[in-house]
Design a protein around this motif. Structure first.
Motif, PDB file in Angstrom:
ATOM      1  N   ARG A  58     -11.615  -3.520  -8.770  1.00  0.00           N
ATOM      2  CA  ARG A  58     -11.210  -2.431  -9.681  1.00  0.00           C
ATOM      3  C   ARG A  58     -12.057  -2.422 -10.963  1.00  0.00           C
ATOM      4  O   ARG A  58     -12.029  -1.456 -11.711  1.00  0.00           O
ATOM      5  CB  ARG A  58      -9.730  -2.541 -10.012  1.00  0.00           C
ATOM      6  N   ASN A  89       1.711  -1.553  -2.457  1.00  0.00           N
ATOM      7  CA  ASN A  89       0.362  -2.089  -2.276  1.00  0.00           C
ATOM      8  C   ASN A  89       0.405  -3.310  -1.329  1.00  0.00           C
ATOM      9  O   ASN A  89       1.476  -3.740  -0.898  1.00  0.00           O
ATOM     10  CB  ASN A  89      -0.204  -2.458  -3.654  1.00  0.00           C
ATOM     11  N   TRP A  90      -0.740  -3.928  -1.053  1.00  0.00           N
ATOM     12  CA  TRP A  90      -0.829  -5.036  -0.085  1.00  0.00           C
ATOM     13  C   TRP A  90       0.047  -6.219  -0.449  1.00  0.00           C
ATOM     14  O   TRP A  90       0.561  -6.914   0.436  1.00  0.00           O
ATOM     15  CB  TRP A  90      -2.292  -5.503   0.077  1.00  0.00           C
ATOM     16  N   THR A 142       4.207   7.828   1.503  1.00  0.00           N
ATOM     17  CA  THR A 142       3.761   6.447   1.236  1.00  0.00           C
ATOM     18  C   THR A 142       4.870   5.473   1.617  1.00  0.00           C
ATOM     19  O   THR A 142       4.619   4.425   2.236  1.00  0.00           O
ATOM     20  CB  THR A 142       3.409   6.273  -0.266  1.00  0.00           C
ATOM     21  N   LEU A 172       5.900  -1.511 -16.081  1.00  0.00           N
ATOM     22  CA  LEU A 172       7.083  -0.831 -15.531  1.00  0.00           C
ATOM     23  C   LEU A 172       8.169  -1.820 -15.103  1.00  0.00           C
ATOM     24  O   LEU A 172       9.312  -1.439 -14.846  1.00  0.00           O
ATOM     25  CB  LEU A 172       6.687   0.042 -14.324  1.00  0.00           C
ATOM     26  N   HIS A 173       7.798  -3.107 -15.007  1.00  0.00           N
ATOM     27  CA  HIS A 173       8.747  -4.112 -14.491  1.00  0.00           C
ATOM     28  C   HIS A 173      10.056  -4.142 -15.275  1.00  0.00           C
ATOM     29  O   HIS A 173      11.129  -4.266 -14.701  1.00  0.00           O
ATOM     30  CB  HIS A 173       8.141  -5.518 -14.561  1.00  0.00           C
ATOM     31  N   TYR A 184      -1.525 -18.152 -13.870  1.00  0.00           N
ATOM     32  CA  TYR A 184      -1.388 -19.276 -12.927  1.00  0.00           C
ATOM     33  C   TYR A 184      -1.686 -20.607 -13.608  1.00  0.00           C
ATOM     34  O   TYR A 184      -0.879 -21.537 -13.529  1.00  0.00           O
ATOM     35  CB  TYR A 184      -2.276 -19.066 -11.693  1.00  0.00           C
ATOM     36  N   MET A 218       3.182 -16.769   0.236  1.00  0.00           N
ATOM     37  CA  MET A 218       4.404 -16.344  -0.447  1.00  0.00           C
ATOM     38  C   MET A 218       5.677 -16.832   0.256  1.00  0.00           C
ATOM     39  O   MET A 218       6.785 -16.578  -0.213  1.00  0.00           O
ATOM     40  CB  MET A 218       4.423 -14.821  -0.585  1.00  0.00           C
ATOM     41  N   GLU A 272       7.345  -9.413  -9.746  1.00  0.00           N
ATOM     42  CA  GLU A 272       6.004  -9.990  -9.638  1.00  0.00           C
ATOM     43  C   GLU A 272       5.528 -10.484 -11.004  1.00  0.00           C
ATOM     44  O   GLU A 272       5.923  -9.983 -12.044  1.00  0.00           O
ATOM     45  CB  GLU A 272       5.008  -8.958  -9.073  1.00  0.00           C
ATOM     46  N   LYS A 273       4.657 -11.469 -10.958  1.00  0.00           N
ATOM     47  CA  LYS A 273       4.053 -11.965 -12.197  1.00  0.00           C
ATOM     48  C   LYS A 273       3.042 -10.952 -12.699  1.00  0.00           C
ATOM     49  O   LYS A 273       2.428 -10.278 -11.866  1.00  0.00           O
ATOM     50  CB  LYS A 273       3.420 -13.352 -12.011  1.00  0.00           C
ATOM     51  N   ALA A 299       6.993  -4.871  -7.458  1.00  0.00           N
ATOM     52  CA  ALA A 299       5.539  -5.113  -7.575  1.00  0.00           C
ATOM     53  C   ALA A 299       4.861  -3.815  -7.985  1.00  0.00           C
ATOM     54  O   ALA A 299       3.972  -3.304  -7.304  1.00  0.00           O
ATOM     55  CB  ALA A 299       4.973  -5.650  -6.273  1.00  0.00           C
ATOM     56  N   TYR A 315      11.137   2.057  -1.961  1.00  0.00           N
ATOM     57  CA  TYR A 315      10.961   3.100  -2.967  1.00  0.00           C
ATOM     58  C   TYR A 315       9.466   3.355  -3.123  1.00  0.00           C
ATOM     59  O   TYR A 315       8.666   2.410  -3.195  1.00  0.00           O
ATOM     60  CB  TYR A 315      11.530   2.660  -4.337  1.00  0.00           C
ATOM     61  N   SER A 316       9.099   4.615  -3.161  1.00  0.00           N
ATOM     62  CA  SER A 316       7.740   4.989  -3.550  1.00  0.00           C
ATOM     63  C   SER A 316       7.819   6.326  -4.254  1.00  0.00           C
ATOM     64  O   SER A 316       8.775   7.085  -4.060  1.00  0.00           O
ATOM     65  CB  SER A 316       6.838   5.103  -2.311  1.00  0.00           C
ATOM     66  N   ARG A 317       6.801   6.640  -5.024  1.00  0.00           N
ATOM     67  CA  ARG A 317       6.811   7.945  -5.690  1.00  0.00           C
ATOM     68  C   ARG A 317       6.625   9.049  -4.674  1.00  0.00           C
ATOM     69  O   ARG A 317       6.973  10.184  -4.928  1.00  0.00           O
ATOM     70  CB  ARG A 317       5.698   7.980  -6.755  1.00  0.00           C
ATOM     71  N   ASP A 358      -2.926 -11.435 -15.724  1.00  0.00           N
ATOM     72  CA  ASP A 358      -3.003 -11.274 -14.272  1.00  0.00           C
ATOM     73  C   ASP A 358      -3.349 -12.586 -13.567  1.00  0.00           C
ATOM     74  O   ASP A 358      -2.655 -12.994 -12.635  1.00  0.00           O
ATOM     75  CB  ASP A 358      -4.044 -10.207 -13.930  1.00  0.00           C
ATOM     76  N   GLY A 361       6.844  -0.543  -5.159  1.00  0.00           N
ATOM     77  CA  GLY A 361       5.404  -0.838  -5.125  1.00  0.00           C
ATOM     78  C   GLY A 361       5.001  -1.032  -3.676  1.00  0.00           C
ATOM     79  O   GLY A 361       5.620  -1.826  -2.953  1.00  0.00           O
TER      80      GLY A 361
HETATM   81  N1  NAP Z   1       1.452 -12.709  -6.547  1.00  0.00           N
HETATM   82  C1  NAP Z   1       0.249 -12.254  -6.299  1.00  0.00           C
HETATM   83  O1  NAP Z   1      -0.594 -12.909  -5.691  1.00  0.00           O
HETATM   84  C2  NAP Z   1      -0.089 -10.853  -6.733  1.00  0.00           C
HETATM   85  C3  NAP Z   1      -1.204 -10.221  -6.211  1.00  0.00           C
HETATM   86  C4  NAP Z   1      -1.453  -8.906  -6.587  1.00  0.00           C
HETATM   87  C5  NAP Z   1      -0.623  -8.274  -7.498  1.00  0.00           C
HETATM   88  N2  NAP Z   1       0.431  -8.927  -8.023  1.00  0.00           N
HETATM   89  C6  NAP Z   1       1.323  -8.275  -8.983  1.00  0.00           C
HETATM   90  O2  NAP Z   1       1.949  -7.180  -8.331  1.00  0.00           O
HETATM   91  C7  NAP Z   1       2.118  -6.099  -9.237  1.00  0.00           C
HETATM   92  C8  NAP Z   1       1.443  -4.869  -8.666  1.00  0.00           C
HETATM   93  O3  NAP Z   1       0.062  -5.077  -8.635  1.00  0.00           O
HETATM   94  P1  NAP Z   1      -0.901  -4.038  -7.915  1.00  0.00           P
HETATM   95  O4  NAP Z   1      -2.273  -4.485  -8.117  1.00  0.00           O
HETATM   96  O5  NAP Z   1      -0.409  -3.778  -6.529  1.00  0.00           O
HETATM   97  O6  NAP Z   1      -0.626  -2.752  -8.830  1.00  0.00           O
HETATM   98  P2  NAP Z   1      -0.961  -1.212  -8.605  1.00  0.00           P
HETATM   99  O7  NAP Z   1      -1.787  -1.060  -7.374  1.00  0.00           O
HETATM  100  O8  NAP Z   1      -1.508  -0.664  -9.860  1.00  0.00           O
HETATM  101  O9  NAP Z   1       0.461  -0.575  -8.372  1.00  0.00           O
HETATM  102  C9  NAP Z   1       1.384  -1.103  -7.442  1.00  0.00           C
HETATM  103  C10 NAP Z   1       2.282   0.003  -6.932  1.00  0.00           C
HETATM  104  O10 NAP Z   1       2.975   0.613  -7.999  1.00  0.00           O
HETATM  105  C11 NAP Z   1       3.000   2.030  -7.829  1.00  0.00           C
HETATM  106  N3  NAP Z   1       2.273   2.640  -8.947  1.00  0.00           N
HETATM  107  C12 NAP Z   1       0.935   2.642  -9.162  1.00  0.00           C
HETATM  108  N4  NAP Z   1       0.628   3.323 -10.281  1.00  0.00           N
HETATM  109  C13 NAP Z   1       1.795   3.749 -10.785  1.00  0.00           C
HETATM  110  C14 NAP Z   1       2.135   4.517 -11.924  1.00  0.00           C
HETATM  111  N5  NAP Z   1       1.199   4.984 -12.756  1.00  0.00           N
HETATM  112  N6  NAP Z   1       3.437   4.783 -12.137  1.00  0.00           N
HETATM  113  C15 NAP Z   1       4.395   4.351 -11.292  1.00  0.00           C
HETATM  114  N7  NAP Z   1       4.132   3.618 -10.183  1.00  0.00           N
HETATM  115  C16 NAP Z   1       2.852   3.318  -9.946  1.00  0.00           C
HETATM  116  C17 NAP Z   1       2.324   2.342  -6.502  1.00  0.00           C
HETATM  117  O11 NAP Z   1       3.336   2.470  -5.517  1.00  0.00           O
HETATM  118  P3  NAP Z   1       3.779   3.934  -4.991  1.00  0.00           P
HETATM  119  O12 NAP Z   1       2.534   4.760  -4.919  1.00  0.00           O
HETATM  120  O13 NAP Z   1       4.367   3.628  -3.675  1.00  0.00           O
HETATM  121  O14 NAP Z   1       4.784   4.463  -5.973  1.00  0.00           O
HETATM  122  C18 NAP Z   1       1.520   1.082  -6.210  1.00  0.00           C
HETATM  123  O15 NAP Z   1       1.454   0.758  -4.857  1.00  0.00           O
HETATM  124  C19 NAP Z   1       1.529  -6.548 -10.565  1.00  0.00           C
HETATM  125  O16 NAP Z   1       2.549  -7.031 -11.389  1.00  0.00           O
HETATM  126  C20 NAP Z   1       0.581  -7.663 -10.170  1.00  0.00           C
HETATM  127  O17 NAP Z   1       0.371  -8.613 -11.195  1.00  0.00           O
HETATM  128  C21 NAP Z   1       0.726 -10.197  -7.635  1.00  0.00           C
END
Ligand code: NAP
Length: 333
Positions: free
Chosen positions: A155, A10-11, A38, A75-76, A183, A280, A93-94, A70, A32-34, A179, A8
């Motif tokens: 979103r 993302n930010w 990226t 997918l987790h 908390y 974090m 990640e949660k 993440a 790892y990324s798809r 999501d 994952g």
């Molecule tokens: N702790 C916190 O404060 C916090 C904050 C935000 C999110 N989170 C958690 O982090 C996780 C990710 O959240 P997010 O908002 O970043 O999710 P997201 O943007 O939907 O996806 C995260 C990553 O997964 C990959 N991905 C996206 N769609 C995919 C698909 N269809 N199939 C396979 N891989 C895919 C992408 O990486 P690649 O393109 O590199 O493959 C993307 O960067 C969630 O579990 C969320 O609850 C936690």
């Protein structure tokens, strides 16, 4: 030094990697990324990093010791399972998993393989959270609590435009409760224990997930009300009602102000709480301690408590979700 891999890009992963580096106990070793571009874009600022675009190659990287996952929620499970079978500790990640069955399978597998599984439930690892826990009296002095965590997600604009982003998708196990609602549920279970009943009233949006909702966790002689949502913002403080006063916190997800309004002494007592710049760091530090000292008894006990809390939070969220008729694709597996 923990050799860290990430799934994952993302930010949130960037924030975790920065937190991990800040502890001085991790080194980012693989991404790892798809898509290779990226992965490279993510990893280049962290120095000597290996890249993989398929999970088999990624998990086969020998020196990789721990993987932070993440990706979209649904997918987790498969990713964590593959990681554990490859001998890697997993920080997920949660919300870590969609169902109690998935949670149970991962916990059992991790124990069998002597691998650590952590749910990245940031709030319970924070100094502020523990300060509140230490302050709270015995349960028979608790009369109730109100916890809200609602934040508009950009979103949701996509949902309004007829799309289905992962975080608002039943297929990817999304929605407000799992999501953001997680908390306050973590806070309730960590501070008050397992409720005897958990219900949730959801307002569903076009994609079928809950855009917002209200939950009630019922304990023997008090209730905890949980309000969550991703389609509007809440600025409400969090409150815990006690027999001799009220504890007021600025928020439940990230406490940086807490004061006790003492009814008997007509005074306000401020608790010494603070937040770090990168929220974090404390969880990354706690996970590293366990990973680097696998035979330490006290850390082992902490670890077991976190795992049981994750298991119980997962069950309560599942019960709440069921009571609101929110069915994930993962439920049908
Ligand atoms: N702790 C916190 O404060 C916090 C904050 C935000 C999110 N989170 C958690 O982090 C996780 C990710 O959240 P997010 O908002 O970043 O999710 P997201 O943007 O939907 O996806 C995260 C990553 O997964 C990959 N991905 C996206 N769609 C995919 C698909 N269809 N199939 C396979 N891989 C895919 C992408 O990486 P690649 O393109 O590199 O493959 C993307 O960067 C969630 O579990 C969320 O609850 C936690």
């Amino acid at each position: 030094m923990i050799q860290l891999g990430i799934i994952g890009t993302n930010w949130i992963t960037d924030q975790f990697v920065q937190a991990a580096h800040e502890t001085g106990k991790y080194q980012l070793a693989a991404v790892y990324s798809r898509r290779l571009e990226t992965a490279q874009k993510f990893g280049e600022k962290y120095g000597d990093v290996e890249y993989a675009t398929d999970l088999d190659t990624f998990f086969n990287i020998e020196h990789l010791n721990t993987v932070y996952i993440a990706s979209p929620n649904s997918l987790h499970f498969e990713q964590a399972k593959q990681g554990i079978l490859a001998g890697k500790n997993v920080i997920v990640e949660k919300p870590a998993f969609s169902t109690p069955n998935e949670m149970a399978e991962i916990i059992e597998l991790a124990n069998q393989k002597k691998i650590f599984f952590f749910e990245a439930a940031r709030n319970i690892h924070e100094q502020a959270f523990k300060t509140v826990a230490d302050f709270l009296p015995l349960k028979n002095h608790i009369l109730g609590a109100d916890f809200s965590f609602m934040k508009y997600s950009s979103r949701y604009d996509q949902v309004l435009a007829g799309q289905e982003p992962n975080v608002f998708s039943l297929h990817f196990s999304g929605g407000a409760l799992v999501d953001l609602g997680i908390y306050p549920v973590y806070a309730a279970l960590a501070w008050f224990g397992i409720p005897k009943e958990s219900v949730y009233y959801a307002q569903k949006i076009a994609t079928g997930v809950d855009g917002s909702g209200t939950g009630i966790l019922r304990y023997d002689h008090f209730d905890v009300t949980i309000r969550t949502g991703k389609i509007s913002d809440s600025f409400q403080p969090a409150e815990i009602y006690l027999t001799d006063g009220t504890l007021v916190m600025n928020a439940i997800n990230s406490i940086d102000e807490a004061e006790f309004h003492d009814r008997n002494h007509q005074q306000i007592k401020k608790l010494n709480v603070h937040q770090l710049e990168n929220p974090m760091v404390e969880e990354a530090e706690n996970f590293a301690k366990v990973i680097l000292n696998p035979t330490n008894h006290k850390l082992g006990t902490d670890y077991e408590e976190w795992v049981e809390l994750s298991r119980n939070v997962n069950q309560v969220i599942y019960d709440m979700r069921k009571s609101a008729g929110i069915v994930f694709d993962a439920d049908e597996k």
